[in-house]
Scaffold this active site. Structure first.
Site, PDB file in Angstrom:
ATOM      1  N   GLU A  49       0.925  -1.476  -0.144  1.00  0.00           N
ATOM      2  CA  GLU A  49       0.126  -0.164   0.159  1.00  0.00           C
ATOM      3  C   GLU A  49       0.415   1.295  -0.222  1.00  0.00           C
ATOM      4  O   GLU A  49       1.893   1.189  -0.166  1.00  0.00           O
ATOM      5  CB  GLU A  49      -0.999  -0.499   1.268  1.00  0.00           C
ATOM      6  CG  GLU A  49      -1.876  -1.014   1.473  1.00  0.00           C
ATOM      7  CD  GLU A  49      -2.908  -1.334   2.234  1.00  0.00           C
ATOM      8  OE1 GLU A  49      -2.912  -0.653   3.209  1.00  0.00           O
ATOM      9  OE2 GLU A  49      -4.149  -1.717   1.936  1.00  0.00           O
ATOM     10  N   GLU A  60      -1.578 -10.651  -5.321  1.00  0.00           N
ATOM     11  CA  GLU A  60      -1.505 -11.028  -7.464  1.00  0.00           C
ATOM     12  C   GLU A  60      -0.453 -10.372  -8.189  1.00  0.00           C
ATOM     13  O   GLU A  60       0.038 -11.211  -9.051  1.00  0.00           O
ATOM     14  CB  GLU A  60      -3.399 -11.672  -7.504  1.00  0.00           C
ATOM     15  CG  GLU A  60      -3.853 -12.389  -6.845  1.00  0.00           C
ATOM     16  CD  GLU A  60      -4.610 -11.084  -5.599  1.00  0.00           C
ATOM     17  OE1 GLU A  60      -3.982  -9.790  -5.701  1.00  0.00           O
ATOM     18  OE2 GLU A  60      -5.982 -11.486  -4.791  1.00  0.00           O
ATOM     19  N   CYS A  89      -9.668  -9.193  -6.711  1.00  0.00           N
ATOM     20  CA  CYS A  89     -10.176  -8.500  -7.464  1.00  0.00           C
ATOM     21  C   CYS A  89     -10.218  -9.084  -8.884  1.00  0.00           C
ATOM     22  O   CYS A  89      -9.658  -9.004  -9.629  1.00  0.00           O
ATOM     23  CB  CYS A  89      -9.472  -6.598  -7.055  1.00  0.00           C
ATOM     24  SG  CYS A  89      -8.143  -6.785  -7.848  1.00  0.00           S
TER      25      CYS A  89
HETATM   26  N1  THU Z   1      -5.690  -6.785  -2.299  1.00  0.00           N
HETATM   27  C1  THU Z   1      -5.216  -7.350  -3.058  1.00  0.00           C
HETATM   28  O1  THU Z   1      -3.991  -7.180  -3.012  1.00  0.00           O
HETATM   29  N2  THU Z   1      -5.757  -8.411  -3.823  1.00  0.00           N
HETATM   30  C2  THU Z   1      -7.235  -8.149  -3.996  1.00  0.00           C
HETATM   31  O2  THU Z   1      -7.540  -9.405  -4.884  1.00  0.00           O
HETATM   32  C3  THU Z   1      -7.735  -7.261  -3.433  1.00  0.00           C
HETATM   33  C4  THU Z   1      -7.188  -6.477  -2.460  1.00  0.00           C
HETATM   34  C5  THU Z   1      -5.103  -5.516  -1.250  1.00  0.00           C
HETATM   35  C6  THU Z   1      -5.052  -3.995  -1.784  1.00  0.00           C
HETATM   36  C7  THU Z   1      -5.316  -3.583  -0.596  1.00  0.00           C
HETATM   37  O3  THU Z   1      -3.862  -3.426  -0.014  1.00  0.00           O
HETATM   38  C8  THU Z   1      -5.945  -4.260   0.212  1.00  0.00           C
HETATM   39  O4  THU Z   1      -5.745  -5.641  -0.152  1.00  0.00           O
HETATM   40  C9  THU Z   1      -8.070  -3.690   0.529  1.00  0.00           C
HETATM   41  O5  THU Z   1      -7.972  -3.447  -0.380  1.00  0.00           O
END
Ligand code: THU
Length: 143
Positions: A49, A60, A89
């Protein structure tokens, strides 16, 4: 493509391990992913982040980009681990679709239990791909 139970376990274990490196001070939602590439290597990634929120990178995609940066163009499987086993996602599905339609997707929780097992084609039917740009790529997995 069939994965053995052992291969699935190894992928999930790797995703659990890399998840410890997640940098998620804003969401406190740690994600770990592991991709099995055609060369038999496993590439892993954690979510990273940023204070400028939209620049965050998902686990991913971090794993897929690692594989591609190592010269891989086709992925056999992807395991993703979150506390309660969440699916990848949409953005990550789209990125994976560039490199494999048939990839097996394994969704596990932080105890290593596999809650869902599916394929990318099931998660992202009718995806936008190189053929929509009139391109035929060597790595074209869109049929
Ligand atoms: N996130 C992922 O790493 N992979 C996903 O498929 C969905 C969301 C992360 C992004 C962010 O750091 C946190 O999860 C919350 O959305």
């Amino acid at each position: 493509m069939n994965l053995s139970q052992e291969q699935k376990k190894i992928l999930v274990a790797q995703a659990i391990k890399v998840r410890l490196n997640a940098y998620a001070p804003y969401s406190n939602f740690a994600v770990g992913a592991a991709v099995l590439a055609d060369n038999g290597e496993i590439y892993d990634g954690a979510n990273v982040e940023n204070a400028a929120y939209p620049t965050t990178m998902c686990a991913e995609r971090a794993a897929i980009f690692k594989a591609v940066s190592d010269g891989e163009r086709s992925m056999q499987a992807l395991a993703v681990v979150t506390q309660k086993a969440g699916y990848p996602c949409g953005a990550c599905r789209q990125v994976l679709s560039e490199f494999s339609q048939e990839a097996i997707i394994i969704v596990a929780n932080d105890s290593g239990e596999i809650l869902h097992e599916t394929t990318l084609a099931d998660l992202l039917p009718h995806s936008f791909g190189p053929e929509d740009l009139g391109k035929e790529l060597e790595s074209d997995t869109h049929g």
